[in-house]
Design an enzyme around this catalytic site. Structure first.
Site, PDB file in Angstrom:
ATOM      1  N   LYS A  53      -4.309  -9.063   4.052  1.00 29.12           N
ATOM      2  CA  LYS A  53      -4.170  -8.982   2.593  1.00 29.12           C
ATOM      3  C   LYS A  53      -3.514 -10.256   2.065  1.00 29.12           C
ATOM      4  CE  LYS A  53      -3.854  -3.962   2.123  1.00 29.12           C
ATOM      5  NZ  LYS A  53      -3.004  -2.777   2.108  1.00 29.12           N
ATOM      6  N   GLN A  97       2.770  -0.706   1.912  1.00 31.75           N
ATOM      7  CA  GLN A  97       1.804  -0.268   2.923  1.00 31.75           C
ATOM      8  C   GLN A  97       2.182   1.115   3.453  1.00 31.75           C
ATOM      9  OE1 GLN A  97      -0.996  -2.024   3.871  1.00 31.75           O
ATOM     10  NE2 GLN A  97      -1.541  -0.260   5.102  1.00 31.75           N
ATOM     11  N   ASP A 120      -2.344  -0.498  -6.283  1.00 35.54           N
ATOM     12  CA  ASP A 120      -3.007   0.459  -5.385  1.00 35.54           C
ATOM     13  C   ASP A 120      -3.499   1.690  -6.152  1.00 35.54           C
ATOM     14  OD1 ASP A 120      -3.450  -0.224  -2.754  1.00 35.54           O
ATOM     15  OD2 ASP A 120      -1.424   0.287  -2.085  1.00 35.54           O
TER      16      ASP A 120
END
Ligand code: NDP
Length: 283
Positions: A53, A97, A120
């Site tokens: 990422k 994460q 997200d």
């Protein structure tokens, strides 16, 4: 094989190119989109994912700020970091994460992220906006699936779509996105009776159950479009999807491979969301 292969790598490269063009334009106005990526602990799969990422972000002109924290970090310390990122004007997107260690309440952490920086799309406010049909940040994997459906030329209005899997990360937002595009959506899960019969009626199939090749080729209606979100590792270390690929590709009109289908799209959509977040603060 008769199906058209939906090349996620190529589409993701195109999306990243669009992101780069937007970051160049923003840079000309003195704004560098910033993405904070928070990893707790050393789960090897998560570490690989977080590194890719950050690399993709930098290649697209997005500043990536990495926070790798020891797995013993307390929930309070993690919340303090998230709040400081909320207040940091150089950070436009925050990604924590998952999964988090069990002593940290995931829900608490997600709720602490500013909804304006929640690239997200997991914050309850953004989940609610999507459910109401007025999305702001949409979870990256389903957003990538929608982009691949557009690439396939899918006529969603009035189509029968089935999503297999009802997680908050993939299945539920996917069903909401398809509903917003006027598909008639079935959301299947482990308690669904006659999964084969439900799938056989569908024009669009999104498989996100995390069971290697559980969706049999003979369940695919001829001409259907198949999006395979699943990532499963075989005993030999090979990656395979949730759909029995070879047999499904004989019946589908278009299908995503695994790997190289949905996977590459997820990071590209994350970067697109980050640039959206940065662009919105300048307005
Ligand atoms: P979860 O484990 O959170 O959810 C799985 C869902 O599938 C559940 O709703 C479960 O039902 C349902 N399910 C399980 N078994 C069956 C079955 N036999 N028949 C019908 N439904 C079933 O998974 P995720 O949503 O997080 O991920 C799904 C897959 O997608 C995984 O393989 C994951 O690795 C992959 N993935 C890929 C990404 C990418 O970038 N390509 C990103 C995220 C995930 P119930 O609710 O009843 O338990």
């Amino acid at each position: 094989m008769t199906a058209r292969l939906l090349d996620g790598k190529a589409v993701a490269a195109r999306v990243r190119g669009e992101v780069l063009a937007r970051t160049v334009a923003l840079a000309a106005r003195g704004l560098v989109p910033g993405l904070a990526v928070v990893l707790v602990g050393e789960d090897p799969a998560s570490a690989v994912y977080v590194r890719s990422k950050a690399k993709a972000a930098r290649e697209c002109g997005v500043a990536a700020f990495d926070y790798t924290l020891p797995k013993e970090i307390s929930e309070a310390e993690l919340l303090t970091l998230v709040r400081s990122l909320n207040d940091d004007p150089t950070v436009h997107g925050i990604l924590v994460q998952l999964p988090l260690p069990s002593h940290i309440r995931t829900r608490k952490v997600i709720e602490a992220i500013s909804p304006e920086k929640d690239v997200d799309g997991f914050h309850p406010l953004n989940v609610g906006l999507l459910a109401q049909g007025t999305p702001r940040f949409v979870p990256c994997t389903p957003l990538g699936c929608m982009t691949l459906l557009a690439e396939a030329g899918a006529e969603l209005a009035g189509a029968r779509a089935i999503v297999i899997g009802r997680s908050n990360i993939v299945g539920k937002p996917m069903a909401a996105l398809l509903t917003a595009r006027d598909a008639t959506v079935t959301l299947a899960h482990s308690r669904t009776r006659d999964l084969a019969g439900e799938i056989l009626r569908a024009d669009v199939i999104v498989a996100a159950l995390g069971r290697a090749e559980a969706i049999r080729g003979e369940w695919i209606k001829p001409g259907a479009i198949v999006i395979d979100v699943g990532i499963n590792r075989t005993a030999e270390g090979k990656l395979i999807g949730d759909v029995e690929f070879a047999a499904a590709a004989e019946r589908a009109s278009a299908i995503t491979p695994v790997p190289g289908g949905v996977g590459p799209m997820t990071i590209a959509m994350l970067l697109a969301n980050t640039v959206d977040a940065a662009a919105s603060v300048t307005v």
